[in-house]
Design a protein around this motif. Structure first.
Motif, PDB file in Angstrom:
ATOM      1  N   UNK A  25       0.834  -1.213   0.000  1.00  0.00           N
ATOM      2  CA  UNK A  25       0.000   0.000   0.000  1.00  0.00           C
ATOM      3  C   UNK A  25       0.863   1.256   0.000  1.00  0.00           C
ATOM      4  N   UNK A  26       2.005   1.208   0.721  1.00  0.00           N
ATOM      5  CA  UNK A  26       2.924   2.346   0.751  1.00  0.00           C
ATOM      6  C   UNK A  26       3.404   2.687  -0.652  1.00  0.00           C
ATOM      7  N   UNK A  27       3.859   1.679  -1.395  1.00  0.00           N
ATOM      8  CA  UNK A  27       4.352   1.887  -2.760  1.00  0.00           C
ATOM      9  C   UNK A  27       3.225   2.403  -3.653  1.00  0.00           C
ATOM     10  N   UNK A  28       2.039   1.785  -3.530  1.00  0.00           N
ATOM     11  CA  UNK A  28       0.902   2.158  -4.368  1.00  0.00           C
ATOM     12  C   UNK A  28       0.457   3.590  -4.111  1.00  0.00           C
ATOM     13  N   UNK A  29       0.297   3.964  -2.817  1.00  0.00           N
ATOM     14  CA  UNK A  29      -0.227   5.290  -2.501  1.00  0.00           C
ATOM     15  C   UNK A  29       0.823   6.388  -2.695  1.00  0.00           C
ATOM     16  N   UNK A  30       2.097   6.037  -2.562  1.00  0.00           N
ATOM     17  CA  UNK A  30       3.156   7.000  -2.883  1.00  0.00           C
ATOM     18  C   UNK A  30       3.103   7.343  -4.365  1.00  0.00           C
ATOM     19  N   UNK A  31       2.947   6.307  -5.185  1.00  0.00           N
ATOM     20  CA  UNK A  31       2.806   6.516  -6.631  1.00  0.00           C
ATOM     21  C   UNK A  31       1.560   7.357  -6.930  1.00  0.00           C
ATOM     22  N   UNK A  32       0.443   7.031  -6.258  1.00  0.00           N
ATOM     23  CA  UNK A  32      -0.811   7.766  -6.465  1.00  0.00           C
ATOM     24  C   UNK A  32      -0.651   9.235  -6.097  1.00  0.00           C
ATOM     25  N   UNK A  33       0.025   9.502  -4.970  1.00  0.00           N
ATOM     26  CA  UNK A  33       0.180  10.880  -4.498  1.00  0.00           C
ATOM     27  C   UNK A  33       1.049  11.694  -5.462  1.00  0.00           C
ATOM     28  N   UNK A  34       2.124  11.074  -5.956  1.00  0.00           N
ATOM     29  CA  UNK A  34       2.974  11.748  -6.949  1.00  0.00           C
ATOM     30  C   UNK A  34       2.165  12.020  -8.220  1.00  0.00           C
ATOM     31  N   UNK A  35       1.355  11.032  -8.639  1.00  0.00           N
ATOM     32  CA  UNK A  35       0.522  11.190  -9.837  1.00  0.00           C
ATOM     33  C   UNK A  35      -0.510  12.296  -9.653  1.00  0.00           C
ATOM     34  N   UNK A  36      -1.078  12.397  -8.447  1.00  0.00           N
ATOM     35  CA  UNK A  36      -2.060  13.451  -8.144  1.00  0.00           C
ATOM     36  C   UNK A  36      -1.424  14.825  -8.308  1.00  0.00           C
ATOM     37  N   UNK A  37      -0.222  14.995  -7.750  1.00  0.00           N
ATOM     38  CA  UNK A  37       0.462  16.292  -7.842  1.00  0.00           C
ATOM     39  C   UNK A  37       0.852  16.607  -9.284  1.00  0.00           C
ATOM     40  N   UNK A  38       1.408  15.634  -9.975  1.00  0.00           N
ATOM     41  CA  UNK A  38       1.840  15.876 -11.350  1.00  0.00           C
ATOM     42  C   UNK A  38       0.653  16.186 -12.261  1.00  0.00           C
ATOM     43  N   UNK A  82       2.464   6.597   7.885  1.00  0.00           N
ATOM     44  CA  UNK A  82       1.969   5.624   8.857  1.00  0.00           C
ATOM     45  C   UNK A  82       2.124   4.181   8.382  1.00  0.00           C
ATOM     46  N   UNK A  83       2.101   3.990   7.059  1.00  0.00           N
ATOM     47  CA  UNK A  83       2.226   2.633   6.521  1.00  0.00           C
ATOM     48  C   UNK A  83       3.605   2.029   6.797  1.00  0.00           C
ATOM     49  N   UNK A  84       4.583   2.892   7.126  1.00  0.00           N
ATOM     50  CA  UNK A  84       5.931   2.407   7.418  1.00  0.00           C
ATOM     51  C   UNK A  84       6.259   2.444   8.912  1.00  0.00           C
ATOM     52  N   UNK A  85       5.332   2.930   9.724  1.00  0.00           N
ATOM     53  CA  UNK A  85       5.591   3.044  11.162  1.00  0.00           C
ATOM     54  C   UNK A  85       4.851   1.964  11.932  1.00  0.00           C
ATOM     55  N   UNK A  86       5.459   1.583  13.046  1.00  0.00           N
ATOM     56  CA  UNK A  86       4.878   0.522  13.878  1.00  0.00           C
ATOM     57  C   UNK A  86       3.635   1.020  14.615  1.00  0.00           C
ATOM     58  N   UNK A  87       3.746   2.197  15.206  1.00  0.00           N
ATOM     59  CA  UNK A  87       2.648   2.756  15.997  1.00  0.00           C
ATOM     60  C   UNK A  87       2.141   4.033  15.333  1.00  0.00           C
ATOM     61  N   UNK A  88       0.906   3.989  14.866  1.00  0.00           N
ATOM     62  CA  UNK A  88       0.322   5.103  14.118  1.00  0.00           C
ATOM     63  C   UNK A  88      -0.488   5.966  15.084  1.00  0.00           C
ATOM     64  N   UNK A  89       0.047   7.114  15.438  1.00  0.00           N
ATOM     65  CA  UNK A  89      -0.630   7.975  16.418  1.00  0.00           C
ATOM     66  C   UNK A  89      -0.889   9.358  15.828  1.00  0.00           C
ATOM     67  N   UNK A  90      -1.873  10.029  16.397  1.00  0.00           N
ATOM     68  CA  UNK A  90      -2.176  11.407  16.054  1.00  0.00           C
ATOM     69  C   UNK A  90      -2.733  12.096  17.296  1.00  0.00           C
ATOM     70  N   UNK A  91      -2.240  13.283  17.586  1.00  0.00           N
ATOM     71  CA  UNK A  91      -2.696  13.992  18.777  1.00  0.00           C
ATOM     72  C   UNK A  91      -4.149  14.437  18.598  1.00  0.00           C
ATOM     73  N   UNK A  92      -4.800  14.715  19.703  1.00  0.00           N
ATOM     74  CA  UNK A  92      -6.200  15.157  19.661  1.00  0.00           C
ATOM     75  C   UNK A  92      -6.329  16.432  18.823  1.00  0.00           C
ATOM     76  N   UNK A  93      -5.420  17.397  19.048  1.00  0.00           N
ATOM     77  CA  UNK A  93      -5.482  18.659  18.304  1.00  0.00           C
ATOM     78  C   UNK A  93      -5.265  18.458  16.805  1.00  0.00           C
ATOM     79  N   UNK A  94      -4.266  17.633  16.451  1.00  0.00           N
ATOM     80  CA  UNK A  94      -4.011  17.362  15.038  1.00  0.00           C
ATOM     81  C   UNK A  94      -5.166  16.588  14.399  1.00  0.00           C
TER      82      UNK A  94
END
Length: 309
Positions: A25-38, A82-94
């Motif tokens: 998914x990391x490889x796929x969505x990285x490609x998608x994000x680059x394609x979106x910007x381009x 997050x796809x490459x991290x063990x613990x996926x966290x986000x603060x309440x404010x973020x």
């Protein structure tokens, strides 16, 4: 309503717990994000650097591409990390910031698509008055209304969520902060809030979708009397917009038009309107549009010639 929060950090469960799937998914969505910007930058540069910017349809398409970039950037970069991290966290404010920005730019996108449908309706159903009705002042007003509508929608979602108390589990079964997954963690009574969320997100998506469908019903009714060539040209200019609308609205309606409940399929459906639709929008609008292809060829050929000199 008394509100108390013991939660300062949320844990995002993400798309999968399988490391191999996450890397894929990391490889796929990285490609998608680059394609979106381009793709979207290509459209924006090609429109603003040519005479297309003076045509209402492309004026709106320029802003749709900009909203696509902003919208997907509220979710996709964190998802990729997050796809490459063990613990996926986000603060309440973020989390609250992500909730606000996602619905803000998503709301703008919905309203711009509605404005584009209105533009096509005027162009086909009232061609003699098109230049008067769709003046630059009217186009600017429509964009201001779209931004205002997106802000009101987003602010409403944000304020409703701030009334929710979080004091128990802090695991969000999603890859970003959205209203329904957050309401699932609430330790206060969210029945009324759930109804208000449906009235906000669900009804906005449903009403705008119905308006879009009705506009194309009027267009189809109008072009039935056209010649075969004129009918084909009218349909070709609308078909791209219809595909974008279906790709964006179908999963959004599935998620937001029902009561405040979550399904495991929601994460897959959310991918369609947060990543897949913004990626395919440039392709749909350029591959099926001769004017766009000519404008892109003109801009980029000019750049090559200037570099050659």
């Amino acid at each position: 309503m008394e509100k108390s929060n013991n939660i300062t950090v949320f844990i995002l469960l993400g798309l999968s717990q399988n490391k191999n799937i996450e890397f894929l998914c990391f490889v796929l969505f990285l490609f998608c994000y680059i394609a979106i910007w381009m793709g979207n930058l290509l459209i924006m540069i090609s429109i603003t650097c040519t005479q297309l910017i003076h045509q209402p349809m492309y004026f709106f398409l320029n802003y749709l591409s900009l909203s696509d970039l902003c919208y997907t950037s509220t979710v996709t970069p964190k998802l990729i990390v997050d796809l490459l991290t063990e613990r996926k966290t986000i603060s309440y404010n973020n989390c609250m910031i992500q909730l606000f920005t996602t619905h803000f730019f998503g709301g703008i996108e919905i309203f711009i698509l509605t404005g584009m449908a209105y533009d096509r309706y005027v162009a086909i159903c009232k061609p003699l008055h098109y230049t008067i009705i769709m003046s630059r002042q009217r186009c600017n007003t429509i964009i201001i209304v779209c931004c205002t509508g997106g802000f009101i929608h987003s602010a409403s979602q944000f304020l409703l969520t701030t009334f929710v108390s979080f004091c128990g589990p802090n695991e969000i079964d999603h890859y970003f902060c959205d209203v329904y997954p957050l309401l699932k963690l609430a330790c206060s009574n969210i029945h009324i809030l759930g109804l208000l969320v449906i009235a906000n997100s669900g009804l906005i998506a449903l009403v705008t979708f119905v308006v879009l469908i009705l506009s194309y019903v009027f267009i189809l009714y109008t072009i039935r009397a056209y010649s075969a060539e004129s009918r084909s040209k009218a349909l070709s200019t609308c078909s791209s917009h219809v595909m974008v609308v279906v790709l964006f609205f179908t999963p959004a309606l599935f998620i937001y038009i029902r009561p405040a409940t979550t399904f495991s399929e929601d994460k897959v459906f959310a991918l369609f309107y947060t990543i897949i639709a913004p990626m395919f929008n440039p392709l749909i609008y350029t591959l099926r549009n001769t004017e766009m292809k000519n404008a892109m060829r003109k801009v980029w050929c000019r750049q090559i010639v200037l570099k050659g000199k």
